[in-house]
Motif scaffolding. Structure first.
Motif, short mmCIF file in Angstrom:
data_model
loop_
_atom_site.label_atom_id
_atom_site.label_comp_id
_atom_site.label_asym_id
_atom_site.label_seq_id
_atom_site.Cartn_x
_atom_site.Cartn_y
_atom_site.Cartn_z
N GLY A 160 0.81 -1.20 0.00
CA GLY A 160 0.00 0.00 0.00
C GLY A 160 0.85 1.26 0.00
O GLY A 160 2.04 1.24 -0.35
N SER A 161 0.24 2.37 0.41
CA SER A 161 0.94 3.65 0.42
C SER A 161 0.46 4.50 1.59
O SER A 161 -0.66 4.36 2.07
N LYS A 162 1.36 5.39 2.02
CA LYS A 162 1.06 6.31 3.10
C LYS A 162 1.61 7.69 2.78
O LYS A 162 2.64 7.81 2.11
N ARG A 163 0.91 8.72 3.27
CA ARG A 163 1.40 10.09 3.19
C ARG A 163 1.92 10.48 4.57
O ARG A 163 1.24 10.25 5.58
N VAL A 164 3.11 11.04 4.60
CA VAL A 164 3.73 11.41 5.87
C VAL A 164 4.03 12.90 5.87
O VAL A 164 4.61 13.43 4.92
N LYS A 165 3.62 13.57 6.94
CA LYS A 165 3.98 14.96 7.18
C LYS A 165 4.92 15.00 8.39
O LYS A 165 4.60 14.42 9.44
N LEU A 166 6.06 15.66 8.23
CA LEU A 166 7.04 15.76 9.30
C LEU A 166 7.29 17.22 9.63
O LEU A 166 7.22 18.09 8.75
N PHE A 167 7.62 17.47 10.91
CA PHE A 167 7.88 18.81 11.39
C PHE A 167 9.09 18.75 12.31
O PHE A 167 9.22 17.85 13.13
N SER A 232 -2.87 6.75 5.97
CA SER A 232 -2.82 5.61 5.05
C SER A 232 -3.68 5.92 3.83
O SER A 232 -4.88 6.17 3.94
N LEU A 233 -3.06 5.91 2.66
CA LEU A 233 -3.76 6.22 1.41
C LEU A 233 -4.45 5.00 0.82
O LEU A 233 -5.21 5.12 -0.15
N SER A 234 -4.18 3.85 1.36
CA SER A 234 -4.82 2.59 0.95
C SER A 234 -4.74 1.65 2.14
O SER A 234 -4.07 1.96 3.14
#
Length: 346
Positions: A160-167, A232-234
Motif C-alpha cells: 500500500g501507500s502512506k502520506r507522511v507529514k514531518l515537522f 494511510s492512502l490505501s
C-alpha cells in the motif's frame, strides 16, 4: 484552514540506494529525514502482504486501537484498546464495517505477537537498534495523530501507500504538545494536521511541513524528536524500528544539545509528571541520579556520562522547585523507576 501555504511545504529528499556510512553520517546523526526508494528489495519481509499475513498469522492474537475516528484520537488524547485475532481485524477492515473503519492495528512487537515471522524479519542495518521491529496494518484513510518519538524511526512500507507529514524538533512550541503528564512514550500534538484550527493554534502557521508519499518498498527515516503525522492512502502494511547512533553515549550526547534538547527535556519531564502522582515518587526522588541512569539505559541502551546525569537531575529539580533531593534512608536494593506510564499508548 486545513492547508499549508505552498512555501511552507518541502519535499523529503530521496536516495536510490542505502549506504550505511552515508546514511548514518549525513542523515541519522544530523537529524534529517530521507526516503530510500525500494529499500526493501531482496528482503524477505517485502512479501508480507495482508493476504500473506492472513495465511501465516491469521489466528494470532493482536491488540487493536478503537474509536480512531474521534477528535480525541486525532490529537492523541483518548482511545480504547481491545484484543482480537489478526483474521478478525482484517475481516472487519475489508468489510468496511463501522468497527473496521474506526480501528487500527498499531505497534505490534513482531517477536512477541508474530513469532512465525521472526525468521523473515531482517531489516536494514542503519544504526544501533533501540526497540522493535513493530508491525502496523491500517485501513484506507486512517489518520494517525501527530507526535514525536524519543528515538529515530525507520518506517518501512511493505504494502500500500502512506502520506507522511514531518515537522522539525525546533518547532516544539508551535506544535502545541499535549500537557506534561500525558500518557505514553511519545509526545502528542494537539493539532489535527488535516483540519488545523489556526485561531486556536496560530503559531502552527509558521512551521515547515516536510512531506512525502511512501510506496511499497520505500523506507523513511524519521529523525528522533521530529513530529510526524501519517495517513494511510490505501489498506496498508508497514513496519518500523527505533534506532540511535552507534557508540556508548553518542546518542545521549546529541539529544542533550541544541536543537534537540528542548524536545528531549519536554519528553523527560512528561515522564516525571507521569510518575509524580504515585506514592513511590518520593522514594524515586531520593535516588534520582540512579533512576535517571536506569531510564537512559533502558530507553536508549547507553550509559550516560555523569555530567549528563547531573544536568538531567538538575533539570528535574528545577522543574519540581526542589533545592535538594530528599534524603535516602535505605529501603530496598533498587529504587522505584522513572517508568513510562501508559506504554500501550506509545
Amino acid at each position: 484552514m486545513s492547508r499549508f501555504s505552498q512555501e511552507n511545504i518541502v519535499d523529503v529528499p530521496r536516495l536510490n540506494t542505502l549506504d550505511k556510512l552515508e546514511f548514518e553520517e549525513s542523515y541519522l546523526r544530523k537529524g534529517k529525514p530521507v526516503v530510500i526508494t525500494a529499500g526493501l528489495d531482496g528482503l524477505a519481509c517485502s512479501k508480507w502482504s495482508i493476504d500473506y499475513l492472513l495465511e501465516r498469522v491469521g489466528l494470532n492474537n493482536v491488540t487493536v486501537r478503537g474509536r480512531t475516528n474521534s477528535d480525541e484520537y486525532k490529537v492523541g488524547k483518548q482511545y480504547i484498546i481491545r484484543e482480537t485475532t489478526f483474521r478478525e481485524y482484517i475481516s472487519d477492515m475489508r468489510a468496511k464495517s463501522v468497527r473496521g473503519l474506526t480501528s487500527y492495528m498499531a505497534v505490534q512487537n513482531i517477536s512477541k505477537t508474530f513469532p512465525q515471522l521472526q525468521d523473515d524479519c531482517k531489516i536494514p542495518d542503519i544504526g544501533k537498534l533501540h526497540n522493535g521491529p513493530f508491525l502496523w496494518v491500517a485501513h484506507k484513510g486512517h489518520y494517525e495523530y501527530c507526535h514525536y518519538d524519543p528515538d529515530a524511526s525507520l518506517l518501512m512500507m511493505i504494502e500500500g501507500s502512506k502520506r507522511v507529514k514531518l515537522f522539525s524538533c525546533i518547532d516544539l512550541e508551535k506544535m502545541y504538545p499535549n500537557p506534561l503528564g500525558s500518557r505514553g512514550k511519545t509526545i502528542q500534538s494537539q493539532v489535527d494536521c488535516d483540519n488545523v484550527d489556526l485561531e486556536k493554534f496560530p503559531k502552527f502557521s509558521e512551521v515547515t511541513c516536510y512531506s512525502c508519499t511512501l510506496q511499497a518498498g520505500d523506507l523513511l527515516l524519521i529523525p528522533a524528536f521530529w513530529w510526524h503525522q501519517v495517513t494511510s492512502l490505501s489498506d496498508s502494511v508497514s513496519m518500523n524500528a527505533f534506532f540511535g547512533e552507534s557508540g556508548e553515549d553518542r546518542y545521549i550526547t546529541r539529544i542533550m544539545e541544541e536543537p534537540v534538547w528542548p524536545s528531549f527535556k519536554y519528553w523527560l519531564l512528561n515522564i516525571v509528571e507521569q510518575n509524580r502522582p504515585f506514592a513511590s515518587f518520593e522514594r524515586t526522588l531520593q535516588r534520582l541520579p540512579l533512576c535517571v541512569e536506569n531510564l537512559l539505559l533502558k530507553q536508549f541502551h547507553e550509559v550516560a556520562p555523569q555530567s549528563h546525569v547531573n544536568k538531567l537531575v538538575e533539570t528535574i529539580k528545577e522543574y519540581l522547585n526542589l533545592v535538594a533531593l530528599p534524603e535516602f534512608n535505605g529501603g530496598g536494593k533498587n529504587p522505584p523507576p522513572l517508568r513510562v506510564r501508559g506504554l500501550r499508548w506509545r
